[in-house]
Scaffold this motif. Sequence first.
Motif, PDB file in Angstrom:
ATOM      1  N   PHE A  63      86.341 -56.296 -37.657  1.00 53.93           N
ATOM      2  CA  PHE A  63      86.138 -54.891 -37.980  1.00 53.93           C
ATOM      3  C   PHE A  63      87.136 -54.034 -37.201  1.00 53.93           C
ATOM      4  O   PHE A  63      87.481 -54.333 -36.062  1.00 53.93           O
ATOM      5  N   GLY A  64      87.591 -52.960 -37.806  1.00 59.35           N
ATOM      6  CA  GLY A  64      88.552 -52.079 -37.164  1.00 59.35           C
ATOM      7  C   GLY A  64      89.983 -52.551 -37.258  1.00 59.35           C
ATOM      8  O   GLY A  64      90.874 -51.993 -36.614  1.00 59.35           O
ATOM      9  N   VAL A  65      90.216 -53.595 -38.051  1.00 62.08           N
ATOM     10  CA  VAL A  65      91.577 -54.081 -38.277  1.00 62.08           C
ATOM     11  C   VAL A  65      91.815 -54.113 -39.786  1.00 62.08           C
ATOM     12  O   VAL A  65      90.863 -54.116 -40.579  1.00 62.08           O
ATOM     13  N   PRO A  66      93.070 -54.129 -40.222  1.00 60.85           N
ATOM     14  CA  PRO A  66      93.341 -54.172 -41.666  1.00 60.85           C
ATOM     15  C   PRO A  66      92.737 -55.420 -42.306  1.00 60.85           C
ATOM     16  O   PRO A  66      92.660 -56.482 -41.694  1.00 60.85           O
ATOM     17  N   GLY A  67      92.310 -55.265 -43.551  1.00 57.89           N
ATOM     18  CA  GLY A  67      91.760 -56.391 -44.280  1.00 57.89           C
ATOM     19  C   GLY A  67      90.272 -56.262 -44.521  1.00 57.89           C
ATOM     20  O   GLY A  67      89.648 -55.252 -44.181  1.00 57.89           O
TER      21      GLY A  67
ATOM     22  N   GLN B 176      74.947 -57.429 -41.860  1.00 48.89           N
ATOM     23  CA  GLN B 176      74.243 -57.360 -43.147  1.00 48.89           C
ATOM     24  C   GLN B 176      75.128 -56.780 -44.251  1.00 48.89           C
ATOM     25  O   GLN B 176      74.646 -56.083 -45.131  1.00 48.89           O
ATOM     26  N   GLY B 177      76.406 -57.068 -44.206  1.00 46.96           N
ATOM     27  CA  GLY B 177      77.269 -56.557 -45.260  1.00 46.96           C
ATOM     28  C   GLY B 177      78.731 -56.708 -44.925  1.00 46.96           C
ATOM     29  O   GLY B 177      79.120 -57.463 -44.038  1.00 46.96           O
ATOM     30  N   GLN B 178      79.554 -55.946 -45.642  1.00 40.99           N
ATOM     31  CA  GLN B 178      81.004 -56.077 -45.524  1.00 40.99           C
ATOM     32  C   GLN B 178      81.630 -54.741 -45.127  1.00 40.99           C
ATOM     33  O   GLN B 178      82.720 -54.397 -45.559  1.00 40.99           O
ATOM     34  N   SER B 179      80.933 -54.012 -44.302  1.00 40.36           N
ATOM     35  CA  SER B 179      81.400 -52.722 -43.834  1.00 40.36           C
ATOM     36  C   SER B 179      81.010 -52.559 -42.372  1.00 40.36           C
ATOM     37  O   SER B 179      79.959 -53.068 -41.949  1.00 40.36           O
ATOM     38  N   PRO B 180      81.817 -51.872 -41.555  1.00 40.17           N
ATOM     39  CA  PRO B 180      81.420 -51.616 -40.167  1.00 40.17           C
ATOM     40  C   PRO B 180      80.067 -50.923 -40.053  1.00 40.17           C
ATOM     41  O   PRO B 180      79.379 -51.071 -39.042  1.00 40.17           O
ATOM     42  N   GLU B 181      79.671 -50.178 -41.097  1.00 42.44           N
ATOM     43  CA  GLU B 181      78.384 -49.493 -41.069  1.00 42.44           C
ATOM     44  C   GLU B 181      77.203 -50.457 -41.115  1.00 42.44           C
ATOM     45  O   GLU B 181      76.073 -50.077 -40.821  1.00 42.44           O
TER      46      GLU B 181
ATOM     47  N   MET C 203      82.697 -57.544 -57.045  1.00 42.50           N
ATOM     48  CA  MET C 203      83.400 -57.842 -55.805  1.00 42.50           C
ATOM     49  C   MET C 203      83.947 -56.569 -55.175  1.00 42.50           C
ATOM     50  O   MET C 203      83.788 -56.329 -53.971  1.00 42.50           O
ATOM     51  N   ARG C 204      84.585 -55.754 -55.990  1.00 41.48           N
ATOM     52  CA  ARG C 204      85.207 -54.525 -55.479  1.00 41.48           C
ATOM     53  C   ARG C 204      84.160 -53.538 -54.976  1.00 41.48           C
ATOM     54  O   ARG C 204      84.286 -52.971 -53.887  1.00 41.48           O
ATOM     55  N   ASP C 205      83.074 -53.363 -55.742  1.00 36.98           N
ATOM     56  CA  ASP C 205      82.076 -52.349 -55.392  1.00 36.98           C
ATOM     57  C   ASP C 205      81.208 -52.769 -54.205  1.00 36.98           C
ATOM     58  O   ASP C 205      80.575 -51.915 -53.576  1.00 36.98           O
ATOM     59  N   SER C 206      81.153 -54.062 -53.909  1.00 38.59           N
ATOM     60  CA  SER C 206      80.315 -54.527 -52.811  1.00 38.59           C
ATOM     61  C   SER C 206      80.961 -54.297 -51.448  1.00 38.59           C
ATOM     62  O   SER C 206      80.278 -54.313 -50.429  1.00 38.59           O
ATOM     63  N   ILE C 207      82.263 -54.100 -51.413  1.00 40.00           N
ATOM     64  CA  ILE C 207      82.935 -53.793 -50.153  1.00 40.00           C
ATOM     65  C   ILE C 207      82.452 -52.421 -49.676  1.00 40.00           C
ATOM     66  O   ILE C 207      82.437 -51.451 -50.423  1.00 40.00           O
TER      67      ILE C 207
ATOM     68  N   ASN D  69      84.739 -62.227 -51.525  1.00 39.10           N
ATOM     69  CA  ASN D  69      85.741 -61.365 -50.893  1.00 39.10           C
ATOM     70  C   ASN D  69      86.277 -61.997 -49.610  1.00 39.10           C
ATOM     71  O   ASN D  69      87.479 -61.934 -49.321  1.00 39.10           O
ATOM     72  N   GLY D  70      85.371 -62.595 -48.822  1.00 39.50           N
ATOM     73  CA  GLY D  70      85.790 -63.228 -47.577  1.00 39.50           C
ATOM     74  C   GLY D  70      86.664 -64.449 -47.815  1.00 39.50           C
ATOM     75  O   GLY D  70      87.653 -64.663 -47.108  1.00 39.50           O
ATOM     76  N   ILE D  71      86.307 -65.253 -48.813  1.00 33.54           N
ATOM     77  CA  ILE D  71      87.123 -66.421 -49.147  1.00 33.54           C
ATOM     78  C   ILE D  71      88.516 -65.970 -49.577  1.00 33.54           C
ATOM     79  O   ILE D  71      89.539 -66.531 -49.148  1.00 33.54           O
ATOM     80  N   ALA D  72      88.578 -64.957 -50.428  1.00 32.72           N
ATOM     81  CA  ALA D  72      89.872 -64.453 -50.891  1.00 32.72           C
ATOM     82  C   ALA D  72      90.704 -63.909 -49.737  1.00 32.72           C
ATOM     83  O   ALA D  72      91.939 -64.029 -49.733  1.00 32.72           O
TER      84      ALA D  72
END
Length: 318
Positions: free
Chosen positions: A53-57, A2-7, A179-183, A154-157
């Motif tokens: 998740f848990g890898v760079p990027g 449900q997002g773009q963070s491991p949380e 885009m930046r704040d949604s990460i 963000n994922g496409i980029a």
Amino acid sequence: MQGQSPECAPSAMLSQVVRYQPPADAVFEYDIIAIYQLLSRGMAVVMTDYHDFGVPGIHSFMNRKTQGYAVLDSARAVLRLPGSGLDPASPVILYGYSQGGMASAAAAELHPGYAPELNVRGAYVGGPPVGLQDYLARNEGRPGVAPAIAWILNGIAEDYPETRPVFEAELNDTGKAIMRDSIGKCGGGLSNTFVQPPNTSQWTISGEPLSVVIDRSPELKRAFDEQRLGGSAPSVPVRIYSARNDEGATYPAVRDMAARWCGGGAAVQMDADPTLPAMSGFLGTHNLAFFPSLATSQQWVTDRLADVPAPVNCGALP
């Protein structure tokens, strides 16, 4: 997911059900309902965090191939767990709603070439976003969708580096900030409905909606076209659920996917639910449809595991 963070991942969310999200918001983990219903029918359930998740990027949100691969890999992994009572020949059902429906559909398409050793008996595909560009266009102006659109961009980029200069040239400060704040943010919260501009024309320098920008950019168009479902037919029976008034994963797009699969020889049963009214906002038709989709899918899943012949309505799709 449900997002773009491991949380935001199921492994982080399932133990909480409701999670506080600073500064003043809450995120709800509704998937637990489906999990317990399947468990109550005697099934083993594995739920993937998807990938990277848990890898760079940056997590590539709703990437068709990577999340389809992740679903199949999770089945491979759980079938090899010692002491689980499962083995590599155990029957597998692919199951999901919304992004999970997209992942289930992608896994069904990829299964013959990527994981043919899995004994997949069927795939349940509920309310899937069929194409990411369609998702952007159909949700233009809808409150609360801005974070999901930003996660997609963000994922496409991340996955297509050639698109980054296009975003840099086309997005204004507002779009870049969203885009930046949604990460690092999770979906399902309340505050996103109110705080971000829902019209993507406010994100671009040209004042055009993002769907128009994508159409005139070869780099973006190529990347978004690769994310569309329906390009290949599953080799296993499929049940598709779509609410006719779904504002998030629209019925015409889902029906088109079903027709393409039928044309490729897949055994498809499609359920087009007319009972839910058209609603928008935080609790739209797409979110509400999750609940009746559960009721119609459970017996279908049980029947596939019992080797009951799969119903097909390709000849008269609703």
